[in-house]
Design a protein around this motif. Structure first.
Motif, PDB file in Angstrom:
ATOM      1  N   LEU A  17       5.544   6.382   5.284  1.00 25.09           N
ATOM      2  CA  LEU A  17       6.416   6.206   6.718  1.00 25.09           C
ATOM      3  C   LEU A  17       6.755   5.833   7.819  1.00 25.09           C
ATOM      4  O   LEU A  17       5.468   6.298   8.242  1.00 25.09           O
ATOM      5  N   GLU A  18       6.777   4.075   8.535  1.00 23.79           N
ATOM      6  CA  GLU A  18       6.033   3.849   9.563  1.00 23.79           C
ATOM      7  C   GLU A  18       6.882   4.609  11.290  1.00 23.79           C
ATOM      8  O   GLU A  18       8.327   5.287  10.539  1.00 23.79           O
ATOM      9  N   HIS A  19       6.362   4.372  11.584  1.00 23.65           N
ATOM     10  CA  HIS A  19       7.082   5.347  12.949  1.00 23.65           C
ATOM     11  C   HIS A  19       6.176   4.134  14.049  1.00 23.65           C
ATOM     12  O   HIS A  19       5.960   3.179  14.014  1.00 23.65           O
ATOM     13  N   SER A  39      -1.674  -0.852   4.740  1.00 19.66           N
ATOM     14  CA  SER A  39      -1.046  -2.328   5.668  1.00 19.66           C
ATOM     15  C   SER A  39       0.226  -2.361   6.448  1.00 19.66           C
ATOM     16  O   SER A  39       0.684  -2.494   7.326  1.00 19.66           O
ATOM     17  N   HIS A  40       0.909  -2.368   4.808  1.00 20.03           N
ATOM     18  CA  HIS A  40       2.547  -2.238   4.696  1.00 20.03           C
ATOM     19  C   HIS A  40       3.510  -1.218   6.179  1.00 20.03           C
ATOM     20  O   HIS A  40       4.488  -1.734   7.139  1.00 20.03           O
ATOM     21  N   GLU A  41       2.619  -0.094   6.160  1.00 25.54           N
ATOM     22  CA  GLU A  41       2.892   1.108   7.157  1.00 25.54           C
ATOM     23  C   GLU A  41       2.683   0.174   8.518  1.00 25.54           C
ATOM     24  O   GLU A  41       4.066   0.533   9.505  1.00 25.54           O
ATOM     25  N   TYR A  42       1.933   0.165   8.999  1.00 27.08           N
ATOM     26  CA  TYR A  42       0.820  -0.574  10.301  1.00 27.08           C
ATOM     27  C   TYR A  42       1.905  -2.084  10.628  1.00 27.08           C
ATOM     28  O   TYR A  42       2.227  -1.638  11.949  1.00 27.08           O
ATOM     29  N   PHE A  43       2.075  -2.476   9.313  1.00 27.78           N
ATOM     30  CA  PHE A  43       3.023  -4.106  10.026  1.00 27.78           C
ATOM     31  C   PHE A  43       4.489  -3.771  10.795  1.00 27.78           C
ATOM     32  O   PHE A  43       4.674  -4.069  11.360  1.00 27.78           O
ATOM     33  N   HIS A  44       5.161  -2.504  10.527  1.00 32.01           N
ATOM     34  CA  HIS A  44       6.035  -2.204  10.281  1.00 32.01           C
ATOM     35  C   HIS A  44       6.724  -1.514  11.917  1.00 32.01           C
ATOM     36  O   HIS A  44       7.065  -1.845  12.460  1.00 32.01           O
ATOM     37  N   THR A  45       4.550  -1.310  12.698  1.00 31.57           N
ATOM     38  CA  THR A  45       4.623  -0.782  13.841  1.00 31.57           C
ATOM     39  C   THR A  45       5.277  -2.111  14.578  1.00 31.57           C
ATOM     40  O   THR A  45       6.120  -2.025  15.727  1.00 31.57           O
ATOM     41  N   PHE A  54      12.944  -7.212   6.529  1.00 35.73           N
ATOM     42  CA  PHE A  54      12.073  -5.857   6.789  1.00 35.73           C
ATOM     43  C   PHE A  54      11.661  -5.486   6.463  1.00 35.73           C
ATOM     44  O   PHE A  54      10.239  -5.117   6.218  1.00 35.73           O
ATOM     45  N   GLU A  55      11.715  -4.871   4.913  1.00 36.59           N
ATOM     46  CA  GLU A  55      10.619  -4.754   3.896  1.00 36.59           C
ATOM     47  C   GLU A  55      10.391  -5.958   3.276  1.00 36.59           C
ATOM     48  O   GLU A  55       9.010  -6.035   2.455  1.00 36.59           O
ATOM     49  N   GLY A  56      10.806  -6.934   3.091  1.00 35.30           N
ATOM     50  CA  GLY A  56      10.250  -7.900   1.486  1.00 35.30           C
ATOM     51  C   GLY A  56       9.143  -8.678   2.056  1.00 35.30           C
ATOM     52  O   GLY A  56       8.102  -9.032   2.109  1.00 35.30           O
ATOM     53  N   TYR A 115      15.021  -5.043  -2.666  1.00 36.42           N
ATOM     54  CA  TYR A 115      15.160  -6.003  -1.657  1.00 36.42           C
ATOM     55  C   TYR A 115      13.574  -5.731  -1.338  1.00 36.42           C
ATOM     56  O   TYR A 115      12.817  -6.545   0.079  1.00 36.42           O
ATOM     57  N   TYR A 116      12.515  -4.724  -1.332  1.00 37.45           N
ATOM     58  CA  TYR A 116      11.005  -4.482  -1.107  1.00 37.45           C
ATOM     59  C   TYR A 116      10.609  -6.356  -2.385  1.00 37.45           C
ATOM     60  O   TYR A 116       9.711  -7.256  -1.622  1.00 37.45           O
ATOM     61  N   THR A 117      10.468  -6.173  -3.532  1.00 33.70           N
ATOM     62  CA  THR A 117       9.539  -6.808  -4.370  1.00 33.70           C
ATOM     63  C   THR A 117      10.392  -8.247  -3.904  1.00 33.70           C
ATOM     64  O   THR A 117       9.284  -9.157  -4.116  1.00 33.70           O
TER      65      THR A 117
END
Ligand code: ZN
Length: 614
Positions: A252-254, A287-293, A321-323, A391-393
């Motif tokens: 989970l991103e913050h 990598s995914h959670e970090y990109f969400h920053t 945002f997720e894709g 919506y992710y994949t």
């Protein structure tokens, strides 16, 4: 201490999994102070009603010479009001924390993990006040003070970072956007583009875990993403929390941290040099959670500026945002050289296969999937694969298509990376929300992509976002020297890629789970043999052709018969024995195989190199 709102969190009761929390307000509303707790946590789009974990609550007023109880009563599922109080207001409550996930809170003798949205009541009218939280240690499993426990969080410490004491936040939004891990941890430190980073690992670990490899690999990924959006990074410090468990996965991103969970087996070991599937997945997650920053914590839908944490906040933009995040998380691994192009194609094969195996893709658009995340994607039942698309994949395949379309039609002048730069400049840096028109589906992402490329992308977005047509993946990839072939699937465990088998084999077309050895169907897929026979999710299959089967051999038994064979299947539905007849049909060609074209022409090779690196 100058903070307007002061929290105190005691870790005195780990065996009961209770955080003892108090909130002190120097100047409460004289007409009666209202408090509320969020119903959901940003990034996880489901109403979770965190207030249900508040076990006891009471209030007092404190004046120079008197302490008086103050009545506090609930006005809805997540809101309380205190009667008017003279002097300071002190609200005490305990929070039950026994959800081992990245979304809420967990506390026992081994560690404490908390998200502020589970723990900190928001005093109405104090949303933009300054907050402080004092963490106080308790005793550990053998009755010793938690002397070697440390605090990992992106929240800034008033004293020494990592030690028990006071932590500060500039407003409520920030207070609940810094998850906190308290306990014994292995902390790996590195700098990425001058920004200090920490990876705080909690949980039991193999003694030969290769921390140095993990540290170096993660540093490469972070530097890659910072340079992707452009220096300087938007945070002056970043913390990865990583809970290691026997079996579990999530992130989970913050704004300046992420809470992550992985399997112990996913971490690299000192004697290993290859990238295992588990380690590749872990690097992809971080990598995914970090990109969400950047993408969702700062570039965010208008519906999230600000967040309304009382009830569902609908947006059709989660596909982006997720894709888009899911597209660039794995791409970073190939661009940094952590995985090969072939390994990257394996990840793409798995995503394509996941999307194509569910008939839900033919029934729900990604805009609808985003909008209904709250009640469908996050509340998946046995019929999910037949009813919804992720919506992710699918979102990541749309990101792939958008990237390749832009690159092809602008001769490489514009790519999705340029679109992300512009989104960062226009929305991320300014705090402006990405606008969306719920009627037409037109949004800021399409606008930016069109403006930058000078292309009419309406047909692209109409097909990708507003229809359930399959995406033209074969055509997109062919221009970039990658061939996509669809082949039959060899059962639910077949995730894509080349196989040695050449003869078609029958599959059940269902997800089989092991129910104490029995073959229980967890899901039955549209178009498969199980569905055609009339089997349902929940059925326990006991015999095929009047011979007993178990969870371990049901799939192989079905595959052992030739296509066209007439079979009987015996199963229990609840406690009723039922018999089903079917003629075995070939499974659908829903499994992706990607191949790098060996000697593409010069233009195709140049495109592929620009896309995936040399
Ligand atoms: Zn995400």
């Amino acid at each position: 201490m100058s903070s307007n709102v002061r929290f105190h969190v005691s870790l005195a009761d780990p065996a009961a999994h209770l955080f003892q929390v108090s909130c002190r307000l120097a100047e409460p509303n004289p007409a009666g102070q209202v408090f509320s707790l969020p119903a959901w946590i940003p990034g996880s789009y489901m109403i979770r009603d965190f207030a249900k974990n508040i076990v006891e609550i009471s209030a007092k007023s404190l004046t120079a010479d008197d302490i008086q109880p103050v009545a506090i009563r609930k006005t809805d599922k997540q809101t309380w009001v205190c009667e008017p109080a003279a002097g300071e207001l002190l609200v005490r409550y305990s929070v039950y924390a026994w959800d081992l996930s990245v979304r809420s809170a967990h506390f026992d003798q081994t560690h404490a993990f908390l998200n502020g949205s589970s723990l900190f009541l928001c005093p109405k009218g104090f949303e933009t006040a300054e907050y402080s939280v004092e963490f106080e240690p308790g005793k550990d499993a053998v009755g010793e003070p938690m002397a070697d426990w440390r605090i990992s969080t992106a929240m800034r410490a008033e004293g020494e970072q990592g030690a028990f004491g006071d932590y500060l936040a500039d407003d409520y939004d920030e207070l609940i956007d810094h998850p906190v891990e308290i306990g014994r941890q292995r902390v790996l430190r590195f700098e990425a583009c001058g920004v200090p980073h920490e990876l705080a690992i909690s949980g039991r670990l193999f003694s030969d875990t290769d921390f140095e490899r993990l540290r170096c690999d993660l540093q490469l990924i972070c530097e890659h993403h910072i340079r992707f959006f452009g220096e300087p990074a938007p945070m002056d410090r970043y913390v990865f929390l990583l809970a290691v468990v026997g079996d579990g996965y999530g992130g989970l991103e913050h704004r300046a941290s992420s809470a992550n969970m992985c399997k112990r087996d996913d971490l690299p070991r000192e004697h290993q040099s290859d990238v295992s599937d588990g380690y590749r997945q872990l690097l992809g997650l971080l990598s995914h959670e970090y990109f969400h920053t950047w993408n969702v914590k700062r570039i965010k839908p208008a519906a999230f500026t600000p967040y309304d944490l009382r009830s569902e906040s609908h947006t059709q933009l989660l596909w982006a945002f997720e894709g888009i995040t899911s597209y660039f998380d794995d791409q970073a691994l190939v661009h940094t050289g952590l995985i090969s192009k072939e390994s990257y194609l394996t990840l793409l094969e798995q995503i394509m296969t996941q999307v194509h195996r569910g008939s839900g893709r033919l029934k729900q658009t990604v805009l609808e999937s985003s909008f209904d995340a709250w009640s469908k994607f996050y509340k998946q039942d046995e019929n999910a694969a037949n009813a919804i698309v992720s919506y992710y994949t699918k979102g990541s395949l749309i990101a792939l298509g958008l990237d390749l379309t832009l690159r092809k039609h602008t001769d490489g002048a514009v790519s999705l990376e340029d679109v992300m730069h512009e989104l960062w400049e226009h929305y991320g840096k300014t705090g402006r929300g990405v606008e969306e028109d719920f009627e037409t589906g037109f949004d800021g992402i399409q606008r930016v992509a069109q403006d930058l490329s000078d292309l009419d992308l309406q047909p692209f977005f109409d097909q990708a976002l507003r229809s359930t047509e399959d995406l033209p993946l074969i055509e997109w990839l062919a221009d970039f020297g990658v061939t996509l072939n669809w082949r039959q699937n060899y059962g639910a465990g077949d995730r894509g890629g080349k196989r040695s088998e050449t003869t078609a084999k029958a599959t059940l077309g269902a997800l089989v789970t092991d129910n104490s050895g029995e073959a229980k169907l967890a899901a039955v897929f549209d178009g498969g043999n199980a569905r055609k026979a009339g089997l349902s999710a929940g059925d326990v299959v006991i015999a095929v052709d009047d011979l007993r089967v178990t969870a371990a051999n049901l799939e192989t038994r079905i595959a052992s018969y030739a296509l066209g064979t007439e079979l009987s299947i015996t199963a229990f539905r609840r406690d009723e024995l039922m018999r089903f007849e079917l003629s075995l049909e070939a499974p659908q060609d829903d499994t992706a195989v990607l191949t790098l074209v060996e000697e593409p022409d010069e233009q195709t090779l140049a495109r592929r190199t620009a896309w995936l690196g040399s």
